[in-house]
Design an enzyme around this catalytic site. Structure first.
Site, PDB file in Angstrom:
ATOM      1  N   GLU A  79      -6.386   7.164  -0.777  1.00 53.85           N
ATOM      2  CA  GLU A  79      -6.307   5.934   0.028  1.00 53.85           C
ATOM      3  C   GLU A  79      -6.936   4.759  -0.713  1.00 53.85           C
ATOM      4  OE1 GLU A  79      -4.631   5.312   2.834  1.00 53.85           O
ATOM      5  OE2 GLU A  79      -3.880   7.346   2.546  1.00 53.85           O
TER       6      GLU A  79
ATOM      7  N   HIS B 185       1.472   4.337  -2.890  1.00 51.68           N
ATOM      8  CA  HIS B 185       1.504   5.788  -2.691  1.00 51.68           C
ATOM      9  C   HIS B 185       2.737   6.389  -3.378  1.00 51.68           C
ATOM     10  CE1 HIS B 185      -1.900   6.756  -0.232  1.00 51.68           C
ATOM     11  NE2 HIS B 185      -1.550   5.985   0.777  1.00 51.68           N
TER      12      HIS B 185
ATOM     13  N   HIS C  90       0.840  -1.208   0.000  1.00 49.84           N
ATOM     14  CA  HIS C  90       0.000   0.000   0.000  1.00 49.84           C
ATOM     15  C   HIS C  90       0.870   1.252   0.000  1.00 49.84           C
ATOM     16  CE1 HIS C  90      -3.286   2.707   1.499  1.00 49.84           C
ATOM     17  NE2 HIS C  90      -2.270   3.294   2.106  1.00 49.84           N
ATOM     18  N   GLU C  91       1.891   1.283   0.855  1.00 45.69           N
ATOM     19  CA  GLU C  91       2.757   2.464   0.920  1.00 45.69           C
ATOM     20  C   GLU C  91       3.553   2.645  -0.362  1.00 45.69           C
ATOM     21  OE1 GLU C  91       2.253   4.563   3.103  1.00 45.69           O
ATOM     22  OE2 GLU C  91       1.025   3.315   4.416  1.00 45.69           O
TER      23      GLU C  91
END
Length: 280
Positions: A205, A133, A129-130
């Site tokens: 998100e 980003h 997930h990071e």
């Protein structure tokens, strides 16, 4: 509307709010000052936000041989990203974030707490997930949005006091200015800035969740991690600066009632449903 275009429009609205505040405070000269301030703050956010936030949370860099480093290294290859720097934050609350102005100057940080409570599969979902980003360049966009929103809120606060003491506006504005318009600007600008910032953060998100599932190869590790982090962080909240709350994978402190409507993160259950193919 494509996510990138929507974000660009929202950032443009934030910049426009800052210029409107500058004009209300000092007429044409005030608007010019607002433009200069927006440019300076964006420059500072671009170059130094990663160093500031890592120092704020006393993050310590780790290298090869550390469990977190190995997971970041493996997933970075899968995502075809440059290897970011890896940091551990000495805090028992489970959370993580990514920072940096671009994929070539990125960093991933995770707390001691998240390393203790997540399995390797769950931690891979969080790190993926990071890295999503990072791949989407969300960190820069979020930093710029947060900086502009903070300046708008500070400007409205200053303008309120200037209005009380009769020191607002240029000479032309004091002669013909409308105090009701000024009052509306003082009240509505900070609210609009906050809502715009939250719209940027929430949409990013969902996109990072989907991107993280692609990098990890499945959505289940991240879904399980979100459930666990959300539950534990309510009992063991992170002592986080509200200005950086949007950076974390789960909001680091709890909100309830009306305040939860203004959270920088979507509800965790909504994120899990979206990850697993449900309707948001």
């Amino acid at each position: 509307m494509p996510n990138g275009l929507k974000t660009a429009l929202l950032l443009g609205l934030l910049s426009g709010l800052l210029l409107a505040l500058g004009q209300a405070f000092g007429g044409t000269n005030g608007m010019l000052i607002g433009l200069i301030v927006a440019g300076v703050m964006n420059f500072v956010s671009y170059w130094f936000s990663d160093k500031l936030v890592l120092r704020m949370y006393r993050a310590q860099e780790v290298g090869p041989g550390h469990r977190l480093f190995g997971i970041v290294e493996r997933l970075s290859r899968q995502a075809m990203l440059p290897m970011p720097k890896v940091y551990v934050i000495p805090d028992p609350s489970p959370n993580a974030f990514a920072t940096g102005r671009n994929p070539e100057h990125a960093a991933v940080a995770a707390t001691d707490g998240i390393l203790q409570v997540l399995s390797d599969t769950e931690l891979e979902g969080v790190i993926a997930h990071e890295l999503a980003h990072v791949k989407h360049r969300d960190i820069l966009i979020s930093s710029v949005a947060a900086t502009l929103a903070a300046m708008i809120m500070y400007g409205a606060h200053s303008l309120r006091w200037a209005m009380i003491f009769g020191g607002y506006g240029g000479r032309d504005d004091r002669r013909g200015g409308n105090p009701f318009v000024l009052l509306a600007t003082i009240i509505l600008a900070p609210i609009a800035a906050m809502l715009i910032q939250l719209a940027i953060s929430r949409s990013r998100e969902y996109a990072a969740d989907a991107g993280g599932a692609q990098i990890a190869g499945n959505p289940y590790g991240l879904a399980d991690a979100l459930r666990k982090i959300d539950a534990i962080s309510k009992r063991v909240p992170l002592d986080a600066n509200p200005a950086t709350a949007h950076m974390f994978i789960v909001k680091p402190f709890t909100t309830a009632g009306i305040a939860s409507l203004f959270s920088s993160h979507p509800p965790t259950e909504d994120r899990i449903r979206a990850l697993l193919g449900g309707i948001r």
